[in-house]
Scaffold this motif. Structure first.
Motif, PDB file in Angstrom:
ATOM      1  N   LEU A 155       0.823  -1.209   0.000  1.00 42.05           N
ATOM      2  CA  LEU A 155       0.000   0.000   0.000  1.00 42.05           C
ATOM      3  C   LEU A 155       0.855   1.255   0.000  1.00 42.05           C
ATOM      4  O   LEU A 155       0.444   2.294  -0.483  1.00 42.05           O
ATOM      5  CB  LEU A 155      -0.941   0.023   1.208  1.00 42.05           C
ATOM      6  N   THR A 201      -0.306   5.066   0.990  1.00 42.38           N
ATOM      7  CA  THR A 201      -1.713   5.185   1.365  1.00 42.38           C
ATOM      8  C   THR A 201      -1.943   4.732   2.801  1.00 42.38           C
ATOM      9  O   THR A 201      -2.967   5.027   3.387  1.00 42.38           O
ATOM     10  CB  THR A 201      -2.653   4.372   0.442  1.00 42.38           C
ATOM     11  N   LEU A 242      -3.898  -1.308  14.449  1.00 38.09           N
ATOM     12  CA  LEU A 242      -4.267   0.114  14.417  1.00 38.09           C
ATOM     13  C   LEU A 242      -3.221   0.927  13.653  1.00 38.09           C
ATOM     14  O   LEU A 242      -3.556   1.768  12.817  1.00 38.09           O
ATOM     15  CB  LEU A 242      -4.380   0.656  15.845  1.00 38.09           C
ATOM     16  N   MET A 250      -3.433   0.665   9.884  1.00 40.72           N
ATOM     17  CA  MET A 250      -4.648   1.089   9.193  1.00 40.72           C
ATOM     18  C   MET A 250      -4.414   2.315   8.295  1.00 40.72           C
ATOM     19  O   MET A 250      -3.500   3.105   8.524  1.00 40.72           O
ATOM     20  CB  MET A 250      -5.759   1.399  10.219  1.00 40.72           C
ATOM     21  N   ASP A 251      -5.232   2.424   7.287  1.00 39.24           N
ATOM     22  CA  ASP A 251      -5.185   3.564   6.370  1.00 39.24           C
ATOM     23  C   ASP A 251      -5.718   4.806   7.100  1.00 39.24           C
ATOM     24  O   ASP A 251      -6.879   4.862   7.467  1.00 39.24           O
ATOM     25  CB  ASP A 251      -6.061   3.256   5.150  1.00 39.24           C
ATOM     26  N   ARG A 266      -7.441   9.709   5.685  1.00 41.91           N
ATOM     27  CA  ARG A 266      -8.617  10.574   5.825  1.00 41.91           C
ATOM     28  C   ARG A 266      -8.665  11.306   7.162  1.00 41.91           C
ATOM     29  O   ARG A 266      -9.567  12.109   7.383  1.00 41.91           O
ATOM     30  CB  ARG A 266      -9.904   9.760   5.628  1.00 41.91           C
ATOM     31  N   TYR A 267      -7.715  11.018   8.036  1.00 40.19           N
ATOM     32  CA  TYR A 267      -7.710  11.683   9.348  1.00 40.19           C
ATOM     33  C   TYR A 267      -7.195  13.114   9.291  1.00 40.19           C
ATOM     34  O   TYR A 267      -7.368  13.868  10.252  1.00 40.19           O
ATOM     35  CB  TYR A 267      -6.786  10.933  10.325  1.00 40.19           C
ATOM     36  N   MET A 322      -6.255  -1.444  -5.248  1.00 40.45           N
ATOM     37  CA  MET A 322      -5.258  -2.503  -5.438  1.00 40.45           C
ATOM     38  C   MET A 322      -5.707  -3.786  -4.723  1.00 40.45           C
ATOM     39  O   MET A 322      -6.153  -3.752  -3.584  1.00 40.45           O
ATOM     40  CB  MET A 322      -3.931  -2.032  -4.827  1.00 40.45           C
ATOM     41  N   PHE A 332     -16.837   6.080  10.859  1.00 42.94           N
ATOM     42  CA  PHE A 332     -16.042   6.966   9.991  1.00 42.94           C
ATOM     43  C   PHE A 332     -15.770   6.304   8.640  1.00 42.94           C
ATOM     44  O   PHE A 332     -15.900   6.929   7.587  1.00 42.94           O
ATOM     45  CB  PHE A 332     -14.725   7.314  10.690  1.00 42.94           C
ATOM     46  N   ASN A 362      -9.879  -1.103   6.537  1.00 38.38           N
ATOM     47  CA  ASN A 362      -9.960  -0.605   7.914  1.00 38.38           C
ATOM     48  C   ASN A 362     -11.080  -1.305   8.693  1.00 38.38           C
ATOM     49  O   ASN A 362     -10.902  -1.707   9.839  1.00 38.38           O
ATOM     50  CB  ASN A 362     -10.199   0.909   7.918  1.00 38.38           C
ATOM     51  N   MET A 395     -10.031  -7.199  15.379  1.00 37.52           N
ATOM     52  CA  MET A 395      -9.257  -6.886  16.583  1.00 37.52           C
ATOM     53  C   MET A 395      -9.775  -7.632  17.815  1.00 37.52           C
ATOM     54  O   MET A 395     -10.949  -7.984  17.903  1.00 37.52           O
ATOM     55  CB  MET A 395      -9.264  -5.364  16.842  1.00 37.52           C
TER      56      MET A 395
END
Lengths: 163, 163
Positions: free
Chosen positions: A17, A20, A83, A86-87, A90-91, B1, B53, B79, B86
């Motif tokens: 990735l 990203t 965690l 994770m992508d 967007r944060y 991807m 989110f 995500n 988890m």
């Protein structure tokens, strides 16, 4: 329980990735209304909350305040690694820095994005190492957790406003 | 991807960890003070916030309110799958149900733990399927997201107090 392969696959995932997974993929916020910006802040605070929750258990064990338990330690460490990987693109929409919104995120996140990326990559690496170590014994947990703490600091110091 | 292997490895992880990934591993709360209980509630609410989110982006795309973008869709779906997989055992200490604390968690979570586990397993499966589908095209995203929505409802209806 050791989980051979899980760390490798997350590493592979991170490699594939690339950016990203980290903060480079900052979305343009030109089209984003105030609620969108607030949602992004809420999400990243929730994400931090989950780091804290899992670190709370591991830190308690490391300090001897909570009995060491390999399975619980491994679960919490795996959570941290999941965690971190994770992508999170967007944060960090533009316009969500301290002074503009209710947040401690410093403007340096956006002006020094490459360094911010490096710092977040450091956390990915440190949590993967911790995930491998946490279930071995208390000493391994302590060592791995120390490096995770350093990775937290390496991002918080330059990029988070002191309270 | 497309990320061959990533879903498989998460599935393997879920299989190996078994019940510790789901709610069966509820900690006895006999030793837990009020702050410990509140921290658990805060953590599970943060976790839900992160579902929301990521679902916000995917739902927006599914409804045509946000332009479909394969890479963003895949990131958000990955995500969700990471979150669902988890270890969440520490989220549900006894004494953290509606009526006793500020939460909508119904007592049935504890009295019908096996059904609660089944519901959370359903979300793991649905989010893994969505992760595979989200980057293919809008129609695949919509189908996968529909099943995730059903999995959300399958837990919320019996186990969450209406607002």
């Amino acid at each position: 329980m050791k989980l051979p392969g899980s760390t490798f696959s997350r590493y592979t995932l991170a490699g594939l990735l690339g950016v990203t997974l980290t903060a480079t993929a900052v979305l343009g916020a030109a089209h984003m209304d105030k609620k969108g910006l607030e949602d992004a802040i809420k999400a990243r605070k929730s994400h931090m909350q989950l780091y804290a929750f899992n670190l709370g258990l591991l830190g308690g064990m490391a300090k001897g305040e909570i009995d060491y338990d390999a399975s619980s330690a491994e679960g919490a460490a795996a959570n941290l690694a999941a965690l971190a990987a994770m992508d999170q693109g967007r944060y960090w929409p533009e316009g969500t820095e301290a002074g503009m919104m209710d947040t401690r995120a410093l403007p340096e996140i956006w002006s020094k994005m490459e360094e911010f990326d490096t710092a977040t990559d450091g956390l990915i690496q440190a949590t993967m190492t911790l995930e491998e170590a946490a279930g071995t014994d208390l000493q391994s947990l302590q060592a791995g957790l120390g490096d995770v703490g350093k990775a937290c600091g390496a991002c918080h110091k330059p990029f988070r406003k002191p309270e």
